[in-house]
Design a protein around this motif. Structure first.
Motif, mmCIF file in Angstrom:
data_model
loop_
_atom_site.group_PDB
_atom_site.id
_atom_site.type_symbol
_atom_site.label_atom_id
_atom_site.label_comp_id
_atom_site.label_asym_id
_atom_site.label_seq_id
_atom_site.Cartn_x
_atom_site.Cartn_y
_atom_site.Cartn_z
ATOM 1 N N GLY A 98 7.574 -10.099 -9.824
ATOM 2 C CA GLY A 98 8.489 -9.571 -10.818
ATOM 3 C C GLY A 98 7.916 -9.653 -12.217
ATOM 4 N N SER A 99 8.409 -8.798 -13.084
ATOM 5 C CA SER A 99 7.944 -8.823 -14.462
ATOM 6 C C SER A 99 8.461 -10.076 -15.147
ATOM 7 N N LEU B 145 7.496 -13.061 -14.674
ATOM 8 C CA LEU B 145 7.571 -14.245 -13.820
ATOM 9 C C LEU B 145 6.585 -15.316 -14.254
ATOM 10 N N ASP C 46 14.362 -12.418 -7.436
ATOM 11 C CA ASP C 46 13.608 -12.755 -8.633
ATOM 12 C C ASP C 46 13.164 -11.559 -9.467
ATOM 13 N N ASN C 47 13.516 -10.341 -9.103
ATOM 14 C CA ASN C 47 13.117 -9.198 -9.927
ATOM 15 C C ASN C 47 14.034 -8.020 -9.678
#
Length: 409
Positions: free
Chosen positions: A11-12, A14, A325-326
């Motif tokens: 994810g971005s 992270l 998470d994203n």
């Protein structure tokens, strides 16, 4: 869902330098600086059969320690009583580097090293008992990569250890054979406990919490031996939702925050009797190296990138998958399961070796089998570019149990 699996996993945003507020490490202003010379001389002069006793206290070191003699025991007064602090380390990377066999270390702590805390390389008959490794400033990309780190070893027991704050793995066993990791605790690391390219490991009775990923069983290319035959059982794996602070480009940097147990390109893995819960992405993830974003696949002809012979059964699976998470996984969750839905307990990237199929079906010994109540598996369709994620089919099966690991000591 066209995003690369590393985006799905990582994810971005992270990968961050640290978690939380201003780092706070141990105050070593009152640490004993004179003991360094004593211990270095004891290690240098050690003979087989020696027991090096380290008294209670906080001892400061500005350089790495090393041991090259077989048959030595290092013993402190307790992991919270005997503390070797490397907060002022100016030379070397490891705290203690051991290149010896028949080695035991117990009842002490190693803190705030520049690099790995305790590294044991190419030895056999290794006992690590009641050892704590920690970076006392909390999760930080600048922390050392590994806490407890036996690599290329044979016959290893890690028992009652504690590992905190590693920027790769708190307890890591790599390229080794015949390993037991038990009764230990890993917290606030990127990977709590990691078994990588290791043949024959039992991981049981441990607690993994507040890591990015709780317990990892990985097989990576370009390493001397493939990994297979790992049992993960009777562990408590919960609330591993710490943001990933691993170094970009490393395999562990692809692990999404909120991962309970992750299997990557490893074979013959049995996961059973664990309590796995409270993971925002998924309680269990099964993936191939093709999905990690790790590009150095090398030229080893015997490297098998596909996870095969995976048996998940008899676990207690709690909440998970309700806040991935994203954005990509969040969108998938909403589209497939609704606003109050969640990713199933097992998330699989969908990669398999079609060349091993017989009449369109994988042989029984190579299948992913789940016999865990109503637990389901989501196929993220990696081979199809992640364009058609769907609920997996034909995974309700059983495999033969793996054998117990026995150590010769």
């Amino acid at each position: 869902m066209k995003a690369h699996w590393i985006a799905i996993l990582a994810g971005s945003g992270l990968l961050v330098t640290a978690c939380g507020g201003e780092p706070q490490g141990r105050d070593v202003s009152d640490a004993d600086t004179g003991y360094q010379t004593t211990l270095m001389e004891q290690l240098l002069d050690a003979q087989p059969g020696d027991v090096i006793e380290i008294p209670a206290g906080v001892f400061s070191f500005d350089r790495s320690l090393s041991l090259t003699v077989d048959g030595v025991t290092i013993r402190g007064a307790g992991m919270d009583e005997t503390i070797l602090s490397f907060a002022n380390q100016a030379s070397g990377a490891e705290g203690l580097l051991v290149t010896a066999s028949d080695f035991t270390i117990e009842d002490l702590a190693i803190e705030d090293t520049n690099g790995d805390a305790l590294k044991i390389n190419e030895g056999e008959n290794i006992i690590i008992r009641r050892v704590r490794t920690e970076w006392t400033n909390g999760p930080d990309t600048d922390n050392g990569a590994y806490g407890i780190y036996p690599v290329q070893t044979t016959n290893v027991l890690i028992d009652g250890a504690v590992a905190i704050g590693a920027s790769d793995a708190g307890i890591y066993v790599g390229q080794s054979r015949n390993v037991i990791v038990r009764n230990s605790r890993a917290e606030r690391n990127v990977a709590g406990i990691e078994i990588e390219n290791t043949e024959g490991a039992d991981v049981y009775g441990n607690v993994a919490t507040e890591n990015t990923g709780g317990i990892l069983v990985f097989n990576m290319p370009n390493l001397p031996q493939p990994g297979r035959q790992t049992r993960v059982f009777d562990n408590q794996v919960f609330n591993n939702n710490t943001r990933n602070f691993g170094h970009p480009g490393t395999p562990v940097a692809s692990v999404p925050a909120g991962s309970g147990i992750v299997i990557n390109s490893n074979d013959d893995v049995e996961i059973f009797n664990n309590d796995i819960r409270d993971h925002r992405t998924a309680n269990i993830i099964i993936s191939s190296v093709y999905s990690t974003g790790y590009s150095d696949l090398g030229t080893r002809e015997d490297f098998d990138p596909y996870p095969e012979g995976i048996y998940i059964h008899s676990n207690t699976l709690g909440e998970g998958g309700n806040n991935p998470d994203n954005l990509e996984l969040q969108a998938l969750r909403l589209a497939m399961f609704g606003i109050n839905g969640r990713i199933p307990d097992v998330l699989w990237d969908g990669y398999f070796d079609a060349g091993k199929q017989v009449n369109g079906t994988m042989p029984d010994a190579l299948r992913i089998c789940i016999d865990n109540g109503d637990a389901e598996m989501l196929n993220a369709d990696g081979p199809g570019g992640y364009g058609n994620p769907r609920m997996a089919e034909d995974y309700r099966c059983q495999l033969d149990p793996l054998p117990e690991i026995n150590l010769p000591f």
